[in-house]
Design a protein around this motif. Structure first.
Motif, PDB file in Angstrom:
ATOM      1  N   LEU A 185       0.828  -1.208   0.000  1.00 19.85           N
ATOM      2  CA  LEU A 185       0.000   0.000   0.000  1.00 19.85           C
ATOM      3  C   LEU A 185       0.860   1.254   0.000  1.00 19.85           C
ATOM      4  N   ASP A 186       1.930   1.283   0.792  1.00 23.53           N
ATOM      5  CA  ASP A 186       2.812   2.446   0.828  1.00 23.53           C
ATOM      6  C   ASP A 186       3.436   2.718  -0.535  1.00 23.53           C
ATOM      7  N   VAL A 187       3.846   1.662  -1.221  1.00 23.97           N
ATOM      8  CA  VAL A 187       4.435   1.834  -2.548  1.00 23.97           C
ATOM      9  C   VAL A 187       3.381   2.312  -3.541  1.00 23.97           C
ATOM     10  N   MET A 188       2.169   1.783  -3.437  1.00 23.21           N
ATOM     11  CA  MET A 188       1.104   2.189  -4.345  1.00 23.21           C
ATOM     12  C   MET A 188       0.766   3.663  -4.204  1.00 23.21           C
ATOM     13  N   ILE A 189       0.680   4.152  -2.968  1.00 22.25           N
ATOM     14  CA  ILE A 189       0.232   5.527  -2.740  1.00 22.25           C
ATOM     15  C   ILE A 189       1.379   6.522  -2.856  1.00 22.25           C
ATOM     16  N   ALA A 232      15.442   1.469  -6.271  1.00 20.57           N
ATOM     17  CA  ALA A 232      15.296   0.501  -7.363  1.00 20.57           C
ATOM     18  C   ALA A 232      14.594  -0.760  -6.865  1.00 20.57           C
ATOM     19  N   PRO A 233      13.664  -1.300  -7.625  1.00 19.38           N
ATOM     20  CA  PRO A 233      13.112  -0.734  -8.866  1.00 19.38           C
ATOM     21  C   PRO A 233      12.129   0.395  -8.565  1.00 19.38           C
ATOM     22  N   ARG A 234      12.321   1.517  -9.231  1.00 15.11           N
ATOM     23  CA  ARG A 234      11.480   2.679  -8.969  1.00 15.11           C
ATOM     24  C   ARG A 234      10.065   2.452  -9.483  1.00 15.11           C
ATOM     25  N   ARG A 235       9.158   3.173  -8.851  1.00 12.04           N
ATOM     26  CA  ARG A 235       7.753   2.994  -9.203  1.00 12.04           C
ATOM     27  C   ARG A 235       7.007   4.295  -8.936  1.00 12.04           C
ATOM     28  N   PHE A 277       1.843  -8.931  -5.676  1.00 12.56           N
ATOM     29  CA  PHE A 277       3.000  -9.829  -5.731  1.00 12.56           C
ATOM     30  C   PHE A 277       4.159  -9.223  -6.526  1.00 12.56           C
ATOM     31  N   THR A 278       3.871  -8.364  -7.493  1.00  8.78           N
ATOM     32  CA  THR A 278       4.945  -7.688  -8.223  1.00  8.78           C
ATOM     33  C   THR A 278       5.732  -6.770  -7.303  1.00  8.78           C
ATOM     34  N   VAL A 279       5.020  -6.018  -6.449  1.00 10.34           N
ATOM     35  CA  VAL A 279       5.693  -5.123  -5.506  1.00 10.34           C
ATOM     36  C   VAL A 279       6.480  -5.922  -4.475  1.00 10.34           C
ATOM     37  N   LEU A 280       5.882  -6.965  -3.921  1.00 11.84           N
ATOM     38  CA  LEU A 280       6.566  -7.746  -2.894  1.00 11.84           C
ATOM     39  C   LEU A 280       7.786  -8.460  -3.461  1.00 11.84           C
ATOM     40  N   ALA A 290       9.639  -7.331  -5.932  1.00 11.09           N
ATOM     41  CA  ALA A 290      10.647  -6.292  -6.131  1.00 11.09           C
ATOM     42  C   ALA A 290      11.291  -5.888  -4.804  1.00 11.09           C
ATOM     43  N   ARG A 291      10.529  -5.982  -3.696  1.00  6.93           N
ATOM     44  CA  ARG A 291      11.065  -5.634  -2.372  1.00  6.93           C
ATOM     45  C   ARG A 291      11.686  -6.851  -1.675  1.00  6.93           C
ATOM     46  N   LYS A 292      11.770  -7.993  -2.380  1.00  7.73           N
ATOM     47  CA  LYS A 292      12.404  -9.213  -1.877  1.00  7.73           C
ATOM     48  C   LYS A 292      11.740  -9.734  -0.605  1.00  7.73           C
ATOM     49  N   GLN A 293      10.390  -9.575  -0.541  1.00  4.42           N
ATOM     50  CA  GLN A 293       9.649 -10.116   0.588  1.00  4.42           C
ATOM     51  C   GLN A 293       8.999 -11.455   0.263  1.00  4.42           C
ATOM     52  N   ILE A 294       9.045 -11.847  -1.014  1.00  3.90           N
ATOM     53  CA  ILE A 294       8.617 -13.181  -1.416  1.00  3.90           C
ATOM     54  C   ILE A 294       9.676 -13.735  -2.371  1.00  3.90           C
ATOM     55  N   PHE A 295       9.671 -15.048  -2.535  1.00  2.00           N
ATOM     56  CA  PHE A 295      10.684 -15.678  -3.381  1.00  2.00           C
ATOM     57  C   PHE A 295      10.259 -15.722  -4.847  1.00  2.00           C
ATOM     58  N   VAL A 296       8.993 -16.044  -5.091  1.00  2.00           N
ATOM     59  CA  VAL A 296       8.489 -16.213  -6.455  1.00  2.00           C
ATOM     60  C   VAL A 296       7.165 -15.461  -6.581  1.00  2.00           C
ATOM     61  N   ASN A 297       6.975 -14.816  -7.731  1.00  2.00           N
ATOM     62  CA  ASN A 297       5.712 -14.152  -8.008  1.00  2.00           C
ATOM     63  C   ASN A 297       4.733 -15.180  -8.577  1.00  2.00           C
ATOM     64  N   PRO A 298       3.729 -15.611  -7.810  1.00  2.00           N
ATOM     65  CA  PRO A 298       2.823 -16.672  -8.288  1.00  2.00           C
ATOM     66  C   PRO A 298       1.894 -16.225  -9.406  1.00  2.00           C
ATOM     67  N   THR A 299       1.781 -14.925  -9.661  1.00  2.00           N
ATOM     68  CA  THR A 299       0.886 -14.444 -10.728  1.00  2.00           C
ATOM     69  C   THR A 299       1.628 -14.214 -12.033  1.00  2.00           C
ATOM     70  N   ARG A 300       2.926 -14.482 -12.060  1.00  2.00           N
ATOM     71  CA  ARG A 300       3.689 -14.221 -13.276  1.00  2.00           C
ATOM     72  C   ARG A 300       3.220 -15.156 -14.394  1.00  2.00           C
TER      73      ARG A 300
END
Length: 448
Positions: free
Chosen positions: A177-181, A187-190, A250-253, A255-265
């Protein structure tokens, strides 16, 4: 007996009272002589330190009255000068000006750190003690004395829909939410997204997140592609909202290395099915709305009935957008129908009588926007009408598509629609309830 000591404080240090001789001088001087000259430039620099509080107590009414009676501080005199200039420029009434002046006095009396900038959250509490908030915020912002600490509505919405989720999952969602708002410069910038985008993502994800929490998942790092597919709604707009929200999350997480794999990719977004336009509205209801005693309602209904404007377009219209009976809208020039011009003249007379000194450049103004330059909300004046603007707009386009025999190009030119949107209406030509033999279709008003 206290085991850890006593909390001590020094009394009467929060408010600096003028010496008795100076106070007598101020009281003896005529009120007009105490007012600063309009031509005199007043300067004020707020203090940079702030008095921290142990706890917040409700204001004592007796103490509040005594503090209001104290002579104006340097900050209040500075704000008073800004207030008079702002009120004269925006055509404020004397009543509103005096209400804001009293509100500023209340804020001075309630300040924990005299001479510091004021927080918007404190200003919003003024109506509880007889003050006014919105206009006071404008004056403090104009004086550069406002600290805007208001919480976005989407954050309240987020807190409501994440209550009860596991702590780790909530922290991950808060990062998203913080990254969205606010966006991200690392990096990676958004870029920051519109709060409404985050609102729709939360709306779509909330049932899925709750289902995962009920299954025992403590972190979003545990979610797999199979979990995502199993939790998604079967079809419709809710599935589309959920897919877009989860992909963003999942894309944001990742990029922030809070998950290992993006399951929606690699997962495609389900297209939203096109809705069939509504059936025509009742002609009598439209006629009653066109003859509304409220000039704003009558004009808004006429603009949508004859020219199919949207609610956001109505709110954003400027007075200068209408010249010589023609409305300029984006790259289109629309000759206004006769009934629209009649209601426009009535509304402009009403506007000039009700807000003679307003400098608001928008066509539609109300009690809140009359003293300002902002536009009305999208709900104005529809909360007074019995019709919804989208239904009225669709009714107008349906009438035109049947009157022209399905001329898609004409529909696109008249109403600024895309080809796909126009084809939705053209697809209703063979519908039995939307044929020209239907009296509800034949009696539709048309613009010339």
């Amino acid at each position: 007996m206290s085991r850890n000591g006593q909390q001590l404080y020094l009394a009467n240090l929060h408010y600096a009272y003028a010496p008795s001789d100076k106070r007598r001088t101020l009281q003896a001087r005529p009120a007009a002589s105490r007012q600063p000259s309009p031509s005199r430039t007043l300067q004020f620099t707020p203090v940079r330190w702030r008095q921290l509080l142990l706890f917040r107590m409700p204001p004592n009414q007796g103490a509040l009255k005594r503090r209001i009676a104290v002579p104006d501080s340097e900050m209040l005199v500075y704000c008073d000068n800004i207030l008079r200039e702002h009120a004269a420029r925006h055509g404020w009434s004397k009543k509103l000006t005096n209400e804001v002046k009293r509100s500023l006095k209340l804020l001075q009396a309630l300040q924990d750190t005299p001479g510091s900038k004021l927080h918007a959250s404190d200003v919003l509490e003024l109506p509880r003690i007889g003050g006014t908030a919105l206009s006071t915020l404008e004056i403090l912002a104009a004086a550069d004395l406002l600290v805007d600490d208001r919480t976005l509505a989407v954050r309240h919405y987020f807190a409501k829909h994440t209550a009860g989720l596991p702590t780790k999952m909530t922290d991950q969602l808060q990062t998203w939410l913080d990254v969205m708002i606010e966006g991200s410069r690392q990096a990676p910038r958004r870029r920051a997204r519109h709060p409404q985008t985050a609102h729709l993502h939360i709306l779509g994800m909330a049932p899925t997140l709750k289902a995962w929490a009920d299954q025992g998942h403590q972190s979003l790092a545990e979610i797999t592609t199979e979990d995502v597919r199993a939790a998604l709604p079967e079809r419709g707009a809710h599935r589309n909202f959920a897919e877009q929200g989860l992909r963003s999350l999942f894309t944001v997480l990742k990029a922030r290395k809070q998950i290992f794999v993006n399951p929606t990719r690699g997962m495609p977004i389900t297209p939203v099915g096109t809705a069939i336009p509504l059936l025509p509205l009742d002609t009598e209801a439209i006629r009653n709305a066109l003859n509304s005693p409220d000039p704003a309602v009558a004009l808004a209904i006429a603009l949508v009935t004859f020219h199919a404007l949207t609610s956001p377009q109505l709110a954003a219209l400027y007075l200068t957008d209408i010249r010589d009976g023609r409305l300029t809208l984006d790259d289109r020039t629309i000759p206004l129908a006769g009934p629209v011009l009649t209601r426009l003249r009535a509304y402009l007379d009403h506007r000039a009588c009700t807000w003679p000194n307003t400098i608001n450049p928008h066509l539609f103004v109300n009690r809140k926007t009359g003293p300002r330059t902002t536009q009305v909300s999208r709900n104005f004046p529809w909360f007074k009408a019995q019709l919804k603007p989208q239904a009225l707009r669709e009714d107008r386009i349906l009438q035109e598509i049947h009157a022209t025999g399905g001329d898609v190009r004409r529909i696109c030119d008249l109403f600024g629609l895309s080809i796909d949107a126009a084809l939705r209406y053209a697809g209703t030509l063979e519908h039995t309830d939307l044929t020209t033999e239907n009296p509800r279709v034949r009696s539709r008003p048309r613009a010339t």
